[in-house]
Design a protein around this motif. Structure first.
Motif, PDB file in Angstrom:
ATOM      1  N   LYS A 163       0.849  -1.189   0.000  1.00  0.00           N
ATOM      2  CA  LYS A 163       0.000   0.000   0.000  1.00  0.00           C
ATOM      3  C   LYS A 163       0.882   1.234   0.000  1.00  0.00           C
ATOM      4  CE  LYS A 163      -3.984  -2.069   0.423  1.00  0.00           C
ATOM      5  NZ  LYS A 163      -4.682  -2.367  -0.792  1.00  0.00           N
ATOM      6  N   GLY A 164       0.460   2.219  -0.746  1.00  0.00           N
ATOM      7  CA  GLY A 164       1.157   3.491  -0.781  1.00  0.00           C
ATOM      8  C   GLY A 164       0.360   4.540  -0.037  1.00  0.00           C
ATOM      9  N   SER A 165       0.776   5.788  -0.172  1.00  0.00           N
ATOM     10  CA  SER A 165       0.111   6.889   0.524  1.00  0.00           C
ATOM     11  C   SER A 165      -1.211   7.276  -0.135  1.00  0.00           C
ATOM     12  CB  SER A 165       1.048   8.100   0.588  1.00  0.00           C
ATOM     13  OG  SER A 165       1.426   8.492  -0.722  1.00  0.00           O
ATOM     14  N   ASN A 166      -1.398   6.850  -1.401  1.00  0.00           N
ATOM     15  CA  ASN A 166      -2.655   7.065  -2.116  1.00  0.00           C
ATOM     16  C   ASN A 166      -2.722   6.003  -3.221  1.00  0.00           C
ATOM     17  OD1 ASN A 166      -1.191   8.051  -4.432  1.00  0.00           O
ATOM     18  ND2 ASN A 166      -1.064  10.043  -3.397  1.00  0.00           N
ATOM     19  N   ASP A 167      -3.782   6.012  -4.006  1.00  0.00           N
ATOM     20  CA  ASP A 167      -3.953   4.972  -5.026  1.00  0.00           C
ATOM     21  C   ASP A 167      -2.843   5.001  -6.079  1.00  0.00           C
ATOM     22  OD1 ASP A 167      -6.230   4.304  -3.642  1.00  0.00           O
ATOM     23  OD2 ASP A 167      -7.633   4.988  -5.189  1.00  0.00           O
ATOM     24  N   CYS A 168      -2.414   6.192  -6.467  1.00  0.00           N
ATOM     25  CA  CYS A 168      -1.340   6.294  -7.467  1.00  0.00           C
ATOM     26  C   CYS A 168      -0.041   5.727  -6.905  1.00  0.00           C
ATOM     27  CB  CYS A 168      -1.138   7.746  -7.896  1.00  0.00           C
ATOM     28  SG  CYS A 168      -2.531   8.446  -8.825  1.00  0.00           S
ATOM     29  N   ASP A 169       0.250   6.073  -5.667  1.00  0.00           N
ATOM     30  CA  ASP A 169       1.468   5.586  -5.021  1.00  0.00           C
ATOM     31  C   ASP A 169       1.416   4.069  -4.861  1.00  0.00           C
ATOM     32  OD1 ASP A 169       4.033   6.178  -3.803  1.00  0.00           O
ATOM     33  OD2 ASP A 169       3.096   5.783  -1.853  1.00  0.00           O
ATOM     34  N   THR A 170       0.246   3.540  -4.531  1.00  0.00           N
ATOM     35  CA  THR A 170       0.079   2.089  -4.414  1.00  0.00           C
ATOM     36  C   THR A 170       0.373   1.405  -5.742  1.00  0.00           C
ATOM     37  OG1 THR A 170      -1.541   2.253  -2.624  1.00  0.00           O
ATOM     38  CG2 THR A 170      -1.587   0.235  -3.943  1.00  0.00           C
ATOM     39  N   ALA A 171      -0.205   1.903  -6.825  1.00  0.00           N
ATOM     40  CA  ALA A 171       0.015   1.304  -8.148  1.00  0.00           C
ATOM     41  C   ALA A 171       1.484   1.345  -8.520  1.00  0.00           C
ATOM     42  CB  ALA A 171      -0.822   2.028  -9.197  1.00  0.00           C
ATOM     43  N   PHE A 172       2.123   2.468  -8.264  1.00  0.00           N
ATOM     44  CA  PHE A 172       3.528   2.611  -8.611  1.00  0.00           C
ATOM     45  C   PHE A 172       4.396   1.662  -7.782  1.00  0.00           C
ATOM     46  CE2 PHE A 172       7.705   4.589  -8.227  1.00  0.00           C
ATOM     47  CZ  PHE A 172       8.046   4.704  -9.557  1.00  0.00           C
ATOM     48  N   LYS A 173       4.138   1.603  -6.481  1.00  0.00           N
ATOM     49  CA  LYS A 173       4.935   0.722  -5.613  1.00  0.00           C
ATOM     50  C   LYS A 173       4.757  -0.739  -6.008  1.00  0.00           C
ATOM     51  CE  LYS A 173       5.516   3.676  -1.609  1.00  0.00           C
ATOM     52  NZ  LYS A 173       5.274   3.884  -0.193  1.00  0.00           N
ATOM     53  N   ILE A 174       3.551  -1.127  -6.367  1.00  0.00           N
ATOM     54  CA  ILE A 174       3.314  -2.502  -6.803  1.00  0.00           C
ATOM     55  C   ILE A 174       4.073  -2.771  -8.098  1.00  0.00           C
ATOM     56  CG2 ILE A 174       1.571  -4.082  -7.737  1.00  0.00           C
ATOM     57  CD1 ILE A 174      -0.361  -2.886  -5.610  1.00  0.00           C
ATOM     58  N   THR A 175       4.021  -1.820  -9.031  1.00  0.00           N
ATOM     59  CA  THR A 175       4.733  -1.983 -10.300  1.00  0.00           C
ATOM     60  C   THR A 175       6.236  -2.132 -10.066  1.00  0.00           C
ATOM     61  OG1 THR A 175       3.051  -0.701 -11.462  1.00  0.00           O
ATOM     62  CG2 THR A 175       5.172  -0.945 -12.559  1.00  0.00           C
ATOM     63  N   MET A 176       6.792  -1.304  -9.206  1.00  0.00           N
ATOM     64  CA  MET A 176       8.227  -1.388  -8.909  1.00  0.00           C
ATOM     65  C   MET A 176       8.563  -2.698  -8.198  1.00  0.00           C
ATOM     66  SD  MET A 176       9.804   1.259 -10.176  1.00  0.00           S
ATOM     67  CE  MET A 176       8.714   0.957 -11.568  1.00  0.00           C
ATOM     68  N   CYS A 177       7.681  -3.139  -7.320  1.00  0.00           N
ATOM     69  CA  CYS A 177       7.885  -4.412  -6.629  1.00  0.00           C
ATOM     70  C   CYS A 177       7.884  -5.565  -7.619  1.00  0.00           C
ATOM     71  CB  CYS A 177       6.799  -4.609  -5.576  1.00  0.00           C
ATOM     72  SG  CYS A 177       6.897  -6.178  -4.679  1.00  0.00           S
ATOM     73  N   LEU A 178       6.939  -5.556  -8.539  1.00  0.00           N
ATOM     74  CA  LEU A 178       6.869  -6.614  -9.549  1.00  0.00           C
ATOM     75  C   LEU A 178       8.141  -6.631 -10.386  1.00  0.00           C
ATOM     76  CD1 LEU A 178       3.163  -6.132 -10.632  1.00  0.00           C
ATOM     77  CD2 LEU A 178       4.096  -8.085  -9.368  1.00  0.00           C
ATOM     78  N   LYS A 179       8.639  -5.451 -10.714  1.00  0.00           N
ATOM     79  CA  LYS A 179       9.892  -5.360 -11.467  1.00  0.00           C
ATOM     80  C   LYS A 179      11.043  -5.950 -10.659  1.00  0.00           C
ATOM     81  CE  LYS A 179      12.485  -1.427 -12.110  1.00  0.00           C
ATOM     82  NZ  LYS A 179      13.762  -1.873 -11.680  1.00  0.00           N
ATOM     83  N   GLU A 180      11.128  -5.588  -9.381  1.00  0.00           N
ATOM     84  CA  GLU A 180      12.200  -6.087  -8.510  1.00  0.00           C
ATOM     85  C   GLU A 180      12.145  -7.597  -8.333  1.00  0.00           C
ATOM     86  OE1 GLU A 180      14.923  -4.639  -6.949  1.00  0.00           O
ATOM     87  OE2 GLU A 180      14.412  -3.072  -8.382  1.00  0.00           O
TER      88      GLU A 180
END
Length: 137
Positions: A110-127
Protein backbone atom coordinates in the motif's frame (compact mmCIF):
# COMPACT_ATOMS: atom_id res chain seq x y z
CA UNK A 1 6.58 7.39 -28.67
CA UNK A 2 9.69 5.22 -28.78
CA UNK A 3 10.61 6.27 -25.24
CA UNK A 4 7.10 5.46 -24.04
CA UNK A 5 7.42 1.95 -25.38
CA UNK A 6 10.91 1.71 -23.89
CA UNK A 7 9.50 2.74 -20.52
CA UNK A 8 6.88 0.03 -20.77
CA UNK A 9 9.42 -2.52 -21.93
CA UNK A 10 11.55 -1.69 -18.93
CA UNK A 11 8.66 -2.33 -16.62
CA UNK A 12 8.64 -6.06 -17.14
CA UNK A 13 5.08 -6.48 -16.00
CA UNK A 14 3.91 -4.15 -18.73
CA UNK A 15 5.81 -5.99 -21.43
CA UNK A 16 3.62 -9.03 -21.10
CA UNK A 17 0.52 -6.87 -21.05
CA UNK A 18 1.48 -5.33 -24.37
CA UNK A 19 1.63 -8.81 -25.83
CA UNK A 20 -1.61 -9.91 -24.18
CA UNK A 21 -3.58 -6.86 -25.33
CA UNK A 22 -3.04 -5.47 -28.83
CA UNK A 23 -4.89 -2.30 -27.79
CA UNK A 24 -2.39 -1.57 -25.01
CA UNK A 25 -0.59 1.06 -27.09
CA UNK A 26 -3.84 3.02 -27.23
CA UNK A 27 -4.30 2.64 -23.46
CA UNK A 28 -0.81 4.05 -22.95
CA UNK A 29 -1.73 7.11 -25.00
CA UNK A 30 -4.97 7.59 -23.06
CA UNK A 31 -3.16 7.36 -19.74
CA UNK A 32 -0.47 9.80 -20.87
CA UNK A 33 -3.20 12.32 -21.71
CA UNK A 34 -5.19 11.70 -18.52
CA UNK A 35 -2.18 12.04 -16.24
CA UNK A 36 -0.32 14.65 -18.30
CA UNK A 37 2.75 12.43 -18.51
CA UNK A 38 4.99 13.37 -21.40
CA UNK A 39 7.63 11.40 -23.23
CA UNK A 40 10.15 13.73 -21.57
CA UNK A 41 8.86 12.60 -18.16
CA UNK A 42 9.31 8.98 -19.18
CA UNK A 43 12.81 9.61 -20.54
CA UNK A 44 13.82 11.42 -17.35
CA UNK A 45 12.52 8.56 -15.22
CA UNK A 46 14.40 6.02 -17.32
CA UNK A 47 17.60 8.10 -17.26
CA UNK A 48 17.40 8.24 -13.47
CA UNK A 49 17.40 4.44 -13.32
CA UNK A 50 13.68 4.08 -12.60
CA UNK A 51 14.12 5.11 -8.99
CA UNK A 52 11.19 5.04 -6.60
CA UNK A 53 11.09 8.85 -6.29
CA UNK A 54 8.93 9.33 -9.38
CA UNK A 55 6.74 12.37 -9.89
CA UNK A 56 3.12 12.01 -8.85
CA UNK A 57 1.78 12.12 -12.40
CA UNK A 58 4.05 9.20 -13.34
CA UNK A 59 2.69 7.24 -10.39
CA UNK A 60 -0.83 8.03 -11.58
CA UNK A 61 0.16 6.85 -15.06
CA UNK A 62 0.97 3.44 -13.54
CA UNK A 63 -2.42 3.47 -11.79
CA UNK A 64 -4.21 4.40 -14.99
CA UNK A 65 -2.59 1.55 -16.91
CA UNK A 66 -3.43 -0.94 -14.17
CA UNK A 67 -7.04 0.23 -14.03
CA UNK A 68 -7.54 0.14 -17.79
CA UNK A 69 -6.18 -3.41 -17.86
CA UNK A 70 -8.52 -4.47 -15.05
CA UNK A 71 -5.69 -5.11 -12.60
CA UNK A 72 -6.69 -2.40 -10.14
CA UNK A 73 -10.03 -0.99 -9.06
CA UNK A 74 -10.83 1.45 -6.29
CA UNK A 75 -7.21 1.43 -5.18
CA UNK A 76 -7.15 -2.35 -4.79
CA UNK A 77 -4.68 -4.43 -6.77
CA UNK A 78 -6.33 -7.51 -8.29
CA UNK A 79 -3.48 -10.01 -8.32
CA UNK A 80 -5.65 -12.77 -9.74
CA UNK A 81 -6.71 -10.62 -12.70
CA UNK A 82 -3.05 -9.94 -13.48
CA UNK A 83 -2.20 -13.64 -13.22
CA UNK A 84 -5.12 -14.48 -15.49
CA UNK A 85 -3.77 -12.04 -18.08
CA UNK A 86 -0.21 -13.33 -17.84
CA UNK A 87 -1.10 -17.01 -18.13
CA UNK A 88 -2.49 -16.26 -21.57
CA UNK A 89 0.85 -14.89 -22.79
CA UNK A 90 2.68 -17.76 -24.52
CA UNK A 91 6.11 -16.78 -23.16
CA UNK A 92 4.80 -16.74 -19.60
CA UNK A 93 3.07 -20.12 -19.39
CA UNK A 94 6.19 -22.06 -18.38
CA UNK A 95 7.08 -19.59 -15.63
CA UNK A 96 3.77 -19.21 -13.83
CA UNK A 97 5.10 -20.54 -10.51
CA UNK A 98 7.82 -17.87 -10.43
CA UNK A 99 5.43 -15.21 -11.68
CA UNK A 100 2.80 -16.14 -9.09
CA UNK A 101 5.42 -15.97 -6.34
CA UNK A 102 6.44 -12.47 -7.44
CA UNK A 103 2.86 -11.25 -7.73
CA UNK A 104 2.01 -12.65 -4.29
CA UNK A 105 5.06 -10.93 -2.79
CA UNK A 106 3.78 -7.58 -4.07
CA UNK A 107 0.01 -7.87 -3.86
CA UNK A 108 -0.50 -6.34 -0.41
CA UNK A 109 1.71 -3.28 -0.82
CA UNK A 110 0.00 0.00 0.00
CA UNK A 111 1.16 3.49 -0.78
CA UNK A 112 0.11 6.89 0.52
CA UNK A 113 -2.66 7.07 -2.12
CA UNK A 114 -3.95 4.97 -5.03
CA UNK A 115 -1.34 6.29 -7.47
CA UNK A 116 1.47 5.59 -5.02
CA UNK A 117 0.08 2.09 -4.41
CA UNK A 118 0.01 1.30 -8.15
CA UNK A 119 3.53 2.61 -8.61
CA UNK A 120 4.94 0.72 -5.61
CA UNK A 121 3.31 -2.50 -6.80
CA UNK A 122 4.73 -1.98 -10.30
CA UNK A 123 8.23 -1.39 -8.91
CA UNK A 124 7.89 -4.41 -6.63
CA UNK A 125 6.87 -6.61 -9.55
CA UNK A 126 9.89 -5.36 -11.47
CA UNK A 127 12.20 -6.09 -8.51
CA UNK A 128 10.77 -9.56 -7.99
CA UNK A 129 11.01 -10.27 -11.72
CA UNK A 130 7.41 -11.38 -11.58
CA UNK A 131 7.56 -11.49 -15.36
CA UNK A 132 10.82 -13.12 -16.40
CA UNK A 133 12.63 -12.45 -19.64
CA UNK A 134 12.88 -9.48 -21.96
CA UNK A 135 10.27 -9.19 -24.70
CA UNK A 136 9.91 -6.48 -27.30
CA UNK A 137 6.77 -4.40 -27.24
Amino acid sequence: MKSTVLFCVSLTIVMALVQADPDFHQLMQQCMQETQVTEADLKEFMAAGMQSNAKENLKCYAKCLMEKQGHMANGQFDAQALLNTLKNVPQMKDNMDEITSGVNACKDIKGSNDCDTAFKITMCLKEHKAVPGHHKA
